[in-house]
Design a protein around this motif. Sequence first.
Motif, PDB file in Angstrom:
ATOM      1  N   LEU A 281      -5.640  -9.366  10.253  1.00 49.95           N
ATOM      2  CA  LEU A 281      -5.419  -9.553   8.816  1.00 49.95           C
ATOM      3  C   LEU A 281      -5.913  -8.349   8.028  1.00 49.95           C
ATOM      4  N   GLY A 282      -7.056  -7.808   8.402  1.00 45.08           N
ATOM      5  CA  GLY A 282      -7.581  -6.622   7.736  1.00 45.08           C
ATOM      6  C   GLY A 282      -6.672  -5.420   7.919  1.00 45.08           C
ATOM      7  N   SER A 283      -6.092  -5.289   9.105  1.00 41.37           N
ATOM      8  CA  SER A 283      -5.152  -4.199   9.360  1.00 41.37           C
ATOM      9  C   SER A 283      -3.885  -4.374   8.538  1.00 41.37           C
ATOM     10  N   MET A 284      -3.458  -5.616   8.372  1.00 37.68           N
ATOM     11  CA  MET A 284      -2.275  -5.889   7.564  1.00 37.68           C
ATOM     12  C   MET A 284      -2.513  -5.482   6.106  1.00 37.68           C
ATOM     13  N   PHE A 285      -3.743  -5.688   5.619  1.00 44.11           N
ATOM     14  CA  PHE A 285      -4.093  -5.287   4.257  1.00 44.11           C
ATOM     15  C   PHE A 285      -4.413  -3.791   4.144  1.00 44.11           C
ATOM     16  N   ARG A 286      -4.388  -3.094   5.279  1.00 42.87           N
ATOM     17  CA  ARG A 286      -4.675  -1.650   5.338  1.00 42.87           C
ATOM     18  C   ARG A 286      -6.060  -1.329   4.754  1.00 42.87           C
ATOM     19  N   LEU A 287      -7.059  -2.108   5.180  1.00 46.83           N
ATOM     20  CA  LEU A 287      -8.417  -1.871   4.732  1.00 46.83           C
ATOM     21  C   LEU A 287      -8.955  -0.573   5.322  1.00 46.83           C
ATOM     22  N   GLU A 288      -9.828   0.075   4.579  1.00 48.23           N
ATOM     23  CA  GLU A 288     -10.463   1.307   5.051  1.00 48.23           C
ATOM     24  C   GLU A 288     -11.206   1.027   6.350  1.00 48.23           C
TER      25      GLU A 288
END
Length: 307
Positions: free
Chosen positions: A244-251
């Motif tokens: 999910l974090g990768s989908m949101f392109r988190l730093e």
Amino acid sequence: MAIISIVFPLLFMAVLGYILTTRSVFSKEQIGGISLFTFYLCIPAFLFINMYQADLNKSFNINALISFYLPVLVAYGIGFLLFYFVRRGHQQRIGNSAAYGLGCSYSNTILVGLPIIVGALGQEMMGNVFIIITFHSALLFSLTFILALSRNKAEFKAGPFIKGIVFNPIVMSISLGLAFNLLQIPLADNLASGIDLLSQPALACALFVLGANLSFYKIAKDWKLAIMASLVKLIFLPALVYALGSMFRLEANLLAVLVLLSASPLGINAYLVAMQVQAQQAVIASTVVLSTALCVFTMSFWLSVLL
């Protein structure tokens, strides 16, 4: 940075606490005293001073909160349903499923997640950590109490429960640090130095107490349930956070914080909640021990993926 250089000092302190307690160098009463010093003084001082000094402009991220808490709730729901269907045919109580859901989703963010994040990413990520974990216990404990006691409202007293959450040393120290930071309230240099000195043994003491406390818990006969909960907690939950974090392109560093927090083993406080709702105490205690032992390997895996 080599994974062993991050994991070994933390493992050393926990194993030291375990060995010295099992060899009766420290009694249960003495460990209780160290625990009080650690959790009511050192850790609150550590959380307060770091929250006070955190750069909040870089800390609050709504996508990060979603990436952490949505998977946590999913893991809770999976644990709830998993226990319900595995134990179908036995005497079933919602409280048992609720306690097991807590065992699949509640992370030991302070004793394990925080030291690993400091070792791997440095103190500058502390603001992100505190923003994430502020509502962690309140959310999962409230959900467990509400579900477990839903059929007997007389057992659930909202006032004492809310008071216990609000005046929890962890919540209070983070909240006060956040308030002082936002309001830009200055601390006298001598006071700040004193708080900083008190905070220095926090992580070492926390890991020592963690290892010591593990010597008091044993693996129950329902070890299969403990293994299933540990796998959901250590593998499925952080994998979902990572996706999910990768989908949101988190730093990258922020994503690492979220995954490492979610990949932390089950916290001992989950056992205390299970005792309060009188549901699956043995399974939760076994999961605390198993997940803590297994996290040496799973944390190493996640660190290798993230760093």
